[in-house]
Write a protein that holds these residues in place. Structure first.
Motif, PDB file in Angstrom:
ATOM      1  N   LEU A  87       0.815  -1.227   0.000  1.00  0.00           N
ATOM      2  CA  LEU A  87       0.000   0.000   0.000  1.00  0.00           C
ATOM      3  C   LEU A  87       0.842   1.267   0.000  1.00  0.00           C
ATOM      4  O   LEU A  87       0.653   2.155  -0.832  1.00  0.00           O
ATOM      5  CB  LEU A  87      -0.899   0.008   1.236  1.00  0.00           C
ATOM      6  CG  LEU A  87      -2.347  -0.412   1.036  1.00  0.00           C
ATOM      7  CD1 LEU A  87      -3.124  -0.159   2.307  1.00  0.00           C
ATOM      8  CD2 LEU A  87      -2.976   0.336  -0.144  1.00  0.00           C
TER       9      LEU A  87
ATOM     10  N   PRO B 215      -2.794   7.976  -0.634  1.00  0.00           N
ATOM     11  CA  PRO B 215      -4.128   8.365  -0.160  1.00  0.00           C
ATOM     12  C   PRO B 215      -4.483   9.809  -0.525  1.00  0.00           C
ATOM     13  O   PRO B 215      -5.657  10.171  -0.563  1.00  0.00           O
ATOM     14  CB  PRO B 215      -4.031   8.228   1.369  1.00  0.00           C
ATOM     15  CG  PRO B 215      -2.831   7.393   1.620  1.00  0.00           C
ATOM     16  CD  PRO B 215      -1.893   7.613   0.479  1.00  0.00           C
TER      17      PRO B 215
ATOM     18  N   ALA C  70     -12.709   0.235   4.805  1.00  0.00           N
ATOM     19  CA  ALA C  70     -11.848   1.370   5.136  1.00  0.00           C
ATOM     20  C   ALA C  70     -11.483   1.276   6.597  1.00  0.00           C
ATOM     21  O   ALA C  70     -12.155   0.584   7.373  1.00  0.00           O
ATOM     22  CB  ALA C  70     -12.571   2.688   4.891  1.00  0.00           C
TER      23      ALA C  70
ATOM     24  N   ASN D  27      -8.761   4.391   0.904  1.00  0.00           N
ATOM     25  CA  ASN D  27      -7.389   4.385   1.435  1.00  0.00           C
ATOM     26  C   ASN D  27      -7.049   5.738   2.060  1.00  0.00           C
ATOM     27  O   ASN D  27      -6.832   6.721   1.359  1.00  0.00           O
ATOM     28  CB  ASN D  27      -6.447   4.065   0.262  1.00  0.00           C
ATOM     29  CG  ASN D  27      -5.001   3.917   0.692  1.00  0.00           C
ATOM     30  OD1 ASN D  27      -4.719   3.559   1.846  1.00  0.00           O
ATOM     31  ND2 ASN D  27      -4.085   4.189  -0.227  1.00  0.00           N
TER      32      ASN D  27
ATOM     33  N   GLN E 184      -2.072  -1.935   7.702  1.00  0.00           N
ATOM     34  CA  GLN E 184      -1.543  -1.675   6.360  1.00  0.00           C
ATOM     35  C   GLN E 184      -1.061  -2.982   5.729  1.00  0.00           C
ATOM     36  O   GLN E 184      -1.286  -3.236   4.552  1.00  0.00           O
ATOM     37  CB  GLN E 184      -0.385  -0.654   6.414  1.00  0.00           C
ATOM     38  CG  GLN E 184      -0.796   0.737   6.887  1.00  0.00           C
ATOM     39  CD  GLN E 184      -1.786   1.426   5.954  1.00  0.00           C
ATOM     40  OE1 GLN E 184      -1.492   1.650   4.788  1.00  0.00           O
ATOM     41  NE2 GLN E 184      -2.969   1.747   6.456  1.00  0.00           N
TER      42      GLN E 184
ATOM     43  N   PHE F  37      -4.158  -5.111   4.861  1.00  0.00           N
ATOM     44  CA  PHE F  37      -4.804  -4.604   3.645  1.00  0.00           C
ATOM     45  C   PHE F  37      -3.965  -4.943   2.406  1.00  0.00           C
ATOM     46  O   PHE F  37      -4.511  -5.351   1.369  1.00  0.00           O
ATOM     47  CB  PHE F  37      -5.002  -3.084   3.726  1.00  0.00           C
ATOM     48  CG  PHE F  37      -6.280  -2.672   4.414  1.00  0.00           C
ATOM     49  CD1 PHE F  37      -7.521  -2.969   3.846  1.00  0.00           C
ATOM     50  CD2 PHE F  37      -6.259  -1.995   5.624  1.00  0.00           C
ATOM     51  CE1 PHE F  37      -8.712  -2.593   4.474  1.00  0.00           C
ATOM     52  CE2 PHE F  37      -7.442  -1.618   6.267  1.00  0.00           C
ATOM     53  CZ  PHE F  37      -8.669  -1.918   5.691  1.00  0.00           C
ATOM     54  N   SER F  38      -2.645  -4.782   2.510  1.00  0.00           N
ATOM     55  CA  SER F  38      -1.787  -5.089   1.363  1.00  0.00           C
ATOM     56  C   SER F  38      -1.922  -6.553   0.958  1.00  0.00           C
ATOM     57  O   SER F  38      -2.035  -6.885  -0.228  1.00  0.00           O
ATOM     58  CB  SER F  38      -0.317  -4.773   1.692  1.00  0.00           C
ATOM     59  OG  SER F  38      -0.157  -3.412   1.997  1.00  0.00           O
TER      60      SER F  38
ATOM     61  N   VAL G 136      -8.678   0.637  -5.280  1.00  0.00           N
ATOM     62  CA  VAL G 136      -8.142   1.390  -4.141  1.00  0.00           C
ATOM     63  C   VAL G 136      -8.455   2.863  -4.376  1.00  0.00           C
ATOM     64  O   VAL G 136      -7.981   3.471  -5.339  1.00  0.00           O
ATOM     65  CB  VAL G 136      -6.626   1.177  -3.997  1.00  0.00           C
ATOM     66  CG1 VAL G 136      -6.084   2.002  -2.836  1.00  0.00           C
ATOM     67  CG2 VAL G 136      -6.320  -0.305  -3.776  1.00  0.00           C
TER      68      VAL G 136
END
Ligand code: AMP
Ligand code: MG
Length: 345
Positions: free
Chosen positions: A26, A32, A76, A192, A230, A233-234, A249
């Motif tokens: 990410l 973001p 999120a 993100n 993080q 999520f990655s 994303v």
């Protein structure tokens, strides 16, 4: 695809899609704070406006065709903007065709079943759009970051242990493929957010009395696990973005840009399905004509046999030579400008 607008949308959302099979980090791959250089905040509002129109139009057709369903998964971190995004983007659609489900800490009954059970009960029917505000992906996010939550699921020993996350990715991919094969399109959106923007949004919730209810001290404590999230999520994006259900994303630090992106992805998805109103066959048309004649014959003395038809004809005449409304012209001109800027970018 039937619609010219789809080309602009496709170009706009392409960089947001996670290529199936790619390895995502990410922090390295997605900013973001990104906003497309060709888009101003005002343009963003126009994209949302156009998206809302497209959604309303296509959702009506989706419902009438009654063949496809759409599942939208929104993920999120806290304060990522899920609620506001749903409110803005879905503002134009008929509430009868859309339902939103929020998933919280699972209940005792939910924990008594397999981990996909509660999500499968909220799937869309044909002709419907279902929105998951948090989704089955919590099962590889919060549950991964806090292993005690996995313990609460009381899995048998062989189903726990090291391989559990790889297995869940596979099971989720299989489940979504099954849905896709059976006419249910799965759209996955990850808002993100940066750590600093989350801090500012939490402070806003503390500073504005009307927002206090949204603040939970537990959410702020969860910031300790930022890096773990993080990573989770990655891993999720690397393992579950598939041809049949890709991840998008969405850069979420600028709310207006996030909403424009979400609106574009959803509009594009519906255009890709391209649902149509069911065609009326010759027998049915004959039936309609006969009924129309009967109703016209019932007109009281002096009344138009079909006042609605007269109105339709007048409206069509106006549209052909009458002036376009000021609002319609503004919207059309603005979209043309955005299209031109996007083509150059
Ligand atoms: P909110 O959506 O902010 O109202 O909070 C819902 C809470 O439920 C969040 O803290 C989530 O992490 C938590 N939650 C959602 N799904 C799960 C799950 N499958 N297991 C444990 N906690 C969950
Ligand atoms: Mg919360």
């Amino acid at each position: 695809m039937a619609d010219d607008r789809a080309k602009l949308l496709a170009k706009f959302i392409e960089p947001l899609r996670v290529k199936p099979g790619s390895k995502v980090k990410l922090a390295r791959d997605f900013d973001p704070g990104y906003k497309a250089s060709f888009l101003s905040k005002k343009d963003g509002a126009a994209v949302v406006g156009a998206g809302v129109d497209v959604l309303a139009e296509y959702q009506a057709r989706l419902a009438a065709q009654d063949t496809w369903g759409v599942l939208v998964c929104l993920q999120a971190l806290d304060a990522g903007g899920k609620d506001g995004t749903i409110r803005h983007v879905m503002s134009g659609v008929n509430p009868q065709g859309v339902h939103v489900s929020s998933f919280k800490v699972p209940s005792a009954e939910e924990l008594d079943h397999d981990y996909l059970w509660r999500y499968s009960q909220r799937l869309p029917g044909r002709g419907e759009i279902a929105i998951f505000n948090r989704s089955h992906y919590e099962e590889v996010l919060v549950v991964r970051v806090h292993p005690e939550l996995l313990d609460r699921q009381r899995l048998p020993a062989p189903a726990r242990g090291k391989g559990v996350w790889a297995r869940r990715y596979r099971e989720i991919n299989d489940w979504e493929r099954f849905l896709a094969d059976n006419g249910f399109k799965v759209v996955k959106l990850f808002l993100n957010l940066s750590k600093e923007e989350q801090r500012i949004r939490f402070l806003r919730r503390l500073d504005l009395p009307d927002k206090n209810w949204k603040f939970s001290a537990a959410d702020a404590r969860e910031r300790k696990y930022w890096d773990d999230y993080q990573t989770a999520f990655s891993e999720m994006l690397s393992n579950t973005s598939t041809e049949w259900a890709p991840w998008y994303v969405i850069p979420a630090d600028h709310k207006w840009f996030a909403r424009a992106c979400v609106s574009a992805v959803l509009a594009y998805t519906l255009m890709e399905i391209d649902p149509h109103y069911p065609k009326v066959d010759a027998a049915k048309r004959k039936d309609l004509a006969e009924t129309k004649a009967l109703l016209e014959a019932e007109a009281p003395k002096g009344a138009a046999p079909d006042p609605f038809e007269a109105g339709l004809a007048a409206e069509a005449g106006q549209q052909e030579d009458g002036p376009e409304s000021k609002q319609a012209r503004k919207q059309r001109e603005r979209m043309a400008k955005i299209r031109a800027k996007a083509a150059k970018a």
